[in-house]
Design an enzyme around this catalytic site. Structure first.
Site, PDB file in Angstrom:
ATOM      1  N   LEU A  10       0.855  -1.193   0.000  1.00 35.43           N
ATOM      2  CA  LEU A  10       0.000   0.000   0.000  1.00 35.43           C
ATOM      3  C   LEU A  10       0.891   1.243   0.000  1.00 35.43           C
ATOM      4  O   LEU A  10       0.903   2.035   0.935  1.00 35.43           O
ATOM      5  CB  LEU A  10      -0.929  -0.003   1.219  1.00 35.43           C
ATOM      6  CG  LEU A  10      -2.096   0.994   1.152  1.00 35.43           C
ATOM      7  CD1 LEU A  10      -3.091   0.602   0.074  1.00 35.43           C
ATOM      8  CD2 LEU A  10      -2.795   1.096   2.513  1.00 35.43           C
ATOM      9  N   GLY A  11       1.651   1.385  -1.097  1.00 37.66           N
ATOM     10  CA  GLY A  11       2.503   2.569  -1.250  1.00 37.66           C
ATOM     11  C   GLY A  11       1.797   3.591  -2.116  1.00 37.66           C
ATOM     12  O   GLY A  11       0.567   3.684  -2.110  1.00 37.66           O
ATOM     13  N   ARG A  12       2.577   4.331  -2.883  1.00 42.46           N
ATOM     14  CA  ARG A  12       1.997   5.401  -3.712  1.00 42.46           C
ATOM     15  C   ARG A  12       0.986   4.831  -4.706  1.00 42.46           C
ATOM     16  O   ARG A  12      -0.138   5.328  -4.829  1.00 42.46           O
ATOM     17  CB  ARG A  12       3.130   6.125  -4.459  1.00 42.46           C
ATOM     18  CG  ARG A  12       4.029   6.926  -3.537  1.00 42.46           C
ATOM     19  CD  ARG A  12       5.279   7.398  -4.239  1.00 42.46           C
ATOM     20  NE  ARG A  12       6.142   6.297  -4.659  1.00 42.46           N
ATOM     21  CZ  ARG A  12       7.471   6.311  -4.626  1.00 42.46           C
ATOM     22  NH1 ARG A  12       8.106   7.401  -4.227  1.00 42.46           N
ATOM     23  NH2 ARG A  12       8.178   5.276  -5.028  1.00 42.46           N
ATOM     24  N   ILE A  13       1.383   3.786  -5.430  1.00 35.73           N
ATOM     25  CA  ILE A  13       0.459   3.219  -6.417  1.00 35.73           C
ATOM     26  C   ILE A  13      -0.634   2.414  -5.711  1.00 35.73           C
ATOM     27  O   ILE A  13      -1.807   2.475  -6.082  1.00 35.73           O
ATOM     28  CB  ILE A  13       1.219   2.331  -7.432  1.00 35.73           C
ATOM     29  CG1 ILE A  13       2.313   3.146  -8.146  1.00 35.73           C
ATOM     30  CG2 ILE A  13       0.246   1.744  -8.459  1.00 35.73           C
ATOM     31  CD1 ILE A  13       3.250   2.313  -9.011  1.00 35.73           C
ATOM     32  N   ARG A  29       5.248  -4.607   5.028  1.00 41.34           N
ATOM     33  CA  ARG A  29       6.004  -4.866   6.258  1.00 41.34           C
ATOM     34  C   ARG A  29       5.552  -3.977   7.406  1.00 41.34           C
ATOM     35  O   ARG A  29       5.582  -4.383   8.562  1.00 41.34           O
ATOM     36  CB  ARG A  29       7.506  -4.680   5.990  1.00 41.34           C
ATOM     37  CG  ARG A  29       8.072  -5.754   5.072  1.00 41.34           C
ATOM     38  CD  ARG A  29       9.430  -5.383   4.566  1.00 41.34           C
ATOM     39  NE  ARG A  29       9.395  -4.120   3.833  1.00 41.34           N
ATOM     40  CZ  ARG A  29      10.431  -3.555   3.234  1.00 41.34           C
ATOM     41  NH1 ARG A  29      11.606  -4.152   3.296  1.00 41.34           N
ATOM     42  NH2 ARG A  29      10.316  -2.424   2.588  1.00 41.34           N
ATOM     43  N   ARG A  34       6.389  -6.594 -10.183  1.00 39.41           N
ATOM     44  CA  ARG A  34       7.494  -7.141 -10.965  1.00 39.41           C
ATOM     45  C   ARG A  34       7.261  -8.638 -11.074  1.00 39.41           C
ATOM     46  O   ARG A  34       6.744  -9.259 -10.142  1.00 39.41           O
ATOM     47  CB  ARG A  34       8.841  -6.882 -10.263  1.00 39.41           C
ATOM     48  CG  ARG A  34       9.343  -5.458 -10.402  1.00 39.41           C
ATOM     49  CD  ARG A  34       9.841  -5.177 -11.813  1.00 39.41           C
ATOM     50  NE  ARG A  34      10.430  -3.869 -11.956  1.00 39.41           N
ATOM     51  CZ  ARG A  34       9.795  -2.790 -12.417  1.00 39.41           C
ATOM     52  NH1 ARG A  34       8.531  -2.881 -12.770  1.00 39.41           N
ATOM     53  NH2 ARG A  34      10.409  -1.644 -12.534  1.00 39.41           N
ATOM     54  N   ASP A  38       0.837  -8.323 -15.761  1.00 42.12           N
ATOM     55  CA  ASP A  38       1.439  -7.345 -16.674  1.00 42.12           C
ATOM     56  C   ASP A  38       2.963  -7.454 -16.682  1.00 42.12           C
ATOM     57  O   ASP A  38       3.609  -6.837 -17.511  1.00 42.12           O
ATOM     58  CB  ASP A  38       1.026  -5.929 -16.246  1.00 42.12           C
ATOM     59  CG  ASP A  38       1.422  -4.873 -17.279  1.00 42.12           C
ATOM     60  OD1 ASP A  38       1.128  -5.075 -18.479  1.00 42.12           O
ATOM     61  OD2 ASP A  38       2.036  -3.851 -16.891  1.00 42.12           O
ATOM     62  N   GLU A  86      11.567 -10.297 -18.941  1.00 53.63           N
ATOM     63  CA  GLU A  86      10.902  -9.590 -20.044  1.00 53.63           C
ATOM     64  C   GLU A  86      11.888  -9.295 -21.180  1.00 53.63           C
ATOM     65  O   GLU A  86      13.054  -9.047 -20.909  1.00 53.63           O
ATOM     66  CB  GLU A  86      10.304  -8.290 -19.502  1.00 53.63           C
ATOM     67  CG  GLU A  86       9.216  -8.589 -18.470  1.00 53.63           C
ATOM     68  CD  GLU A  86       8.677  -7.330 -17.802  1.00 53.63           C
ATOM     69  OE1 GLU A  86       9.103  -6.222 -18.161  1.00 53.63           O
ATOM     70  OE2 GLU A  86       7.822  -7.476 -16.922  1.00 53.63           O
ATOM     71  N   HIS A 141       3.764  -5.800 -20.082  1.00 53.32           N
ATOM     72  CA  HIS A 141       4.308  -4.724 -19.223  1.00 53.32           C
ATOM     73  C   HIS A 141       3.991  -3.339 -19.804  1.00 53.32           C
ATOM     74  O   HIS A 141       4.876  -2.648 -20.313  1.00 53.32           O
ATOM     75  CB  HIS A 141       5.816  -4.877 -19.023  1.00 53.32           C
ATOM     76  CG  HIS A 141       6.297  -4.106 -17.820  1.00 53.32           C
ATOM     77  ND1 HIS A 141       7.483  -4.372 -17.183  1.00 53.32           N
ATOM     78  CD2 HIS A 141       5.745  -3.079 -17.129  1.00 53.32           C
ATOM     79  CE1 HIS A 141       7.633  -3.540 -16.165  1.00 53.32           C
ATOM     80  NE2 HIS A 141       6.582  -2.730 -16.111  1.00 53.32           N
TER      81      HIS A 141
HETATM   82  O1  A2R Z   1       6.884  -2.993   3.378  1.00 58.09           O
HETATM   83  P1  A2R Z   1       6.759  -1.503   3.514  1.00 58.09           P
HETATM   84  O2  A2R Z   1       6.054  -1.102   4.774  1.00 58.09           O
HETATM   85  O3  A2R Z   1       8.039  -0.782   3.249  1.00 58.09           O
HETATM   86  O4  A2R Z   1       5.731  -1.062   2.335  1.00 58.09           O
HETATM   87  C1  A2R Z   1       6.150  -0.994   0.984  1.00 58.09           C
HETATM   88  C2  A2R Z   1       5.811  -2.281   0.234  1.00 58.09           C
HETATM   89  N1  A2R Z   1       6.882  -3.254   0.327  1.00 58.09           N
HETATM   90  C3  A2R Z   1       6.731  -4.500   0.779  1.00 58.09           C
HETATM   91  N2  A2R Z   1       5.654  -5.170   1.212  1.00 58.09           N
HETATM   92  C4  A2R Z   1       5.835  -6.446   1.644  1.00 58.09           C
HETATM   93  N3  A2R Z   1       7.029  -7.054   1.664  1.00 58.09           N
HETATM   94  C5  A2R Z   1       8.146  -6.434   1.233  1.00 58.09           C
HETATM   95  N4  A2R Z   1       9.322  -7.058   1.255  1.00 58.09           N
HETATM   96  C6  A2R Z   1       8.014  -5.096   0.773  1.00 58.09           C
HETATM   97  N5  A2R Z   1       8.887  -4.166   0.280  1.00 58.09           N
HETATM   98  C7  A2R Z   1       8.179  -3.066   0.020  1.00 58.09           C
HETATM   99  O5  A2R Z   1       5.644  -1.876  -1.122  1.00 58.09           O
HETATM  100  C8  A2R Z   1       5.379   0.066   0.235  1.00 58.09           C
HETATM  101  O6  A2R Z   1       4.122   0.364   0.798  1.00 58.09           O
HETATM  102  C9  A2R Z   1       5.169  -0.535  -1.155  1.00 58.09           C
HETATM  103  C10 A2R Z   1       5.945   0.225  -2.227  1.00 58.09           C
HETATM  104  O7  A2R Z   1       5.445   1.520  -2.274  1.00 58.09           O
HETATM  105  P2  A2R Z   1       6.253   2.722  -2.948  1.00 58.09           P
HETATM  106  O8  A2R Z   1       7.661   2.701  -2.460  1.00 58.09           O
HETATM  107  O9  A2R Z   1       5.446   3.950  -2.730  1.00 58.09           O
HETATM  108  O10 A2R Z   1       6.329   2.327  -4.458  1.00 58.09           O
HETATM  109  P3  A2R Z   1       5.308   2.655  -5.653  1.00 58.09           P
HETATM  110  O11 A2R Z   1       5.621   3.965  -6.225  1.00 58.09           O
HETATM  111  O12 A2R Z   1       3.909   2.394  -5.185  1.00 58.09           O
HETATM  112  O13 A2R Z   1       5.750   1.534  -6.691  1.00 58.09           O
HETATM  113  C11 A2R Z   1       5.692   0.159  -6.349  1.00 58.09           C
HETATM  114  C12 A2R Z   1       6.298  -0.722  -7.401  1.00 58.09           C
HETATM  115  C13 A2R Z   1       7.581  -0.273  -8.060  1.00 58.09           C
HETATM  116  O14 A2R Z   1       8.714  -0.515  -7.273  1.00 58.09           O
HETATM  117  C14 A2R Z   1       7.611  -1.082  -9.332  1.00 58.09           C
HETATM  118  O15 A2R Z   1       8.228  -2.309  -9.139  1.00 58.09           O
HETATM  119  C15 A2R Z   1       6.156  -1.324  -9.618  1.00 58.09           C
HETATM  120  O16 A2R Z   1       5.432  -0.817  -8.499  1.00 58.09           O
HETATM  121  O17 A2R Z   1       5.770  -0.635 -10.769  1.00 58.09           O
END
Ligand code: A2R
Length: 314
Positions: A152-155, A175, A232, A256, A261, A280
């Site tokens: 639940l990040g930006r996207i 996490r 991914r 997607d 890829e 993708h």
């Molecule tokens: O785990 P947290 O609390 O850091 O939350 C992040 C979550 N996240 C994970 N969740 C479970 N297990 C993990 N090992 C883990 N690592 C990260 O993913 C955070 O809420 C979310 C990522 O959010 P943002 O950093 O805001 O990234 P955004 O811009 O939403 O893009 C997500 C991904 C990109 O990295 C591309 O791979 C794809 O969407 O297009």
């Protein structure tokens, strides 16, 4: 402004935006070179900036030993060796936020396709099966379902908003529990999958998330469950996914992204009834790709004007 830097373009991105870099820099397009090895040997050392569609391992940094900045087209940068870049004092920028809406829209397109069989039903209609075999088999609801968002990040937040508008009951796993949202949090991904009809993955790739959507998660999602992956390819155990889709332990999937890829695992390509595959393209509209490209342009300009980078990841 300082003298125009040389930019090594490893892989091309949206051309109208990529071409704007020529206002700021002298660009050298490696992907167009017939002899890439010779091109790199000649041009690599002259370049202080590298542009890439999320790919830059250490060997490429070796070939461009004077790099100071990597422009990564995409929000995900798992293909860029960040520790290595950091060790060498190379800054990396990515293109977050401007693609949130598009990726979230695509996630919903895949949810709708996966549950309501838009793609499969199109094939059915075009093949002339309707008059012969009758109505297409019943499908499953989108509204009134439980959706679990992995990340639940930006996207992820944009996806959550859209799911709420579709009258879905939204929960999430990552996490860290967020204090700023009023959504159910699951500390366990398997548990969230068990309680969900639909699981949407939108987390970064890389070692930390490799295979996180495991066979156990897919089984927990179950025979009526749908997996949507706009994160991914590596975050899903795709071998297990193929097995679960084939033997009915998982109801359906809509993907997607893939681990290697532009190749799609053959085991997935074989499955047509309950699997939708797109190449993708979640962020790939003219508008969003232009915006992403301009984030890189603005970063480079900031760098040349001696201002702080806008979206540095290291
Ligand atoms: O785990 P947290 O609390 O850091 O939350 C992040 C979550 N996240 C994970 N969740 C479970 N297990 C993990 N090992 C883990 N690592 C990260 O993913 C955070 O809420 C979310 C990522 O959010 P943002 O950093 O805001 O990234 P955004 O811009 O939403 O893009 C997500 C991904 C990109 O990295 C591309 O791979 C794809 O969407 O297009």
């Amino acid at each position: 402004m300082t003298e125009k830097p040389n930019v090594l373009i490893h892989s091309a991105w949206y051309e109208p935006a990529m071409n704007r870099l020529d206002e700021l820099a002298v660009t050298h397009h490696l992907y167009k070179a017939a002899d890439k090895k010779a091109f790199l040997a000649d041009i690599g050392p002259q370049c202080s900036v590298l542009g890439t569609m999320h790919y830059c391992p250490a060997w490429l940094m070796d070939a461009a030993p004077n790099l100071e900045l990597i422009l990564n087209f995409g929000v995900g940068y798992d293909g860029v060796d960040i520790p290595e870049a950091t060790k060498r004092g190379i800054k990396v920028v990515n293109t977050p936020v401007v693609l949130n809406d598009c990726v979230a829209d695509m996630a919903m397109a895949l949810v709708l396709s996966g549950r309501r069989h838009v793609v499969q039903a199109d094939r059915y209609a075009r093949a002339g099966r309707w008059p012969v075999e009758g109505d297409y088999p019943y499908t499953l609801n989108v509204h009134s379902t439980k959706v679990g968002i992995l990340g639940l990040g930006r996207i992820g937040m944009e996806i959550a908003d859209r799911c709420k508008a579709f009258k879905m009951d939204v929960s999430y796993h990552q996490r860290t529990k967020r204090d700023d949202v009023d959504l159910a949090y699951h500390a366990s991904l398997v548990e969230m999958a068990r309680q969900s009809d639909i699981l949407i993955a939108i987390i970064p790739g890389g070692d930390a998330t490799h295979g996180l959507v495991s066979e156990a998660v897919l089984e927990a999602l179950g025979p009526d469950g749908l997996l949507v992956n706009v994160a991914r390819g590596t975050v899903v155990d795709n071998d297990a996914l193929a097995r679960c889709l084939k033997d009915g332990r998982l109801g359906g999937a809509a993907l997607d992204v893939y681990p290697d890829e532009p190749n799609i695992p053959p085991a997935l390509l074989e499955i047509t009834d309950n699997l939708v595959l797109t190449p993708h393209m979640a962020s790939a509209t003219h508008y969003t790709r232009m915006a992403m490209g301009m984030v890189l342009y603005d970063n480079l300009r900031a760098r040349l004007e001696g201002k702080p980078l806008l979206t540095a990841v290291n």
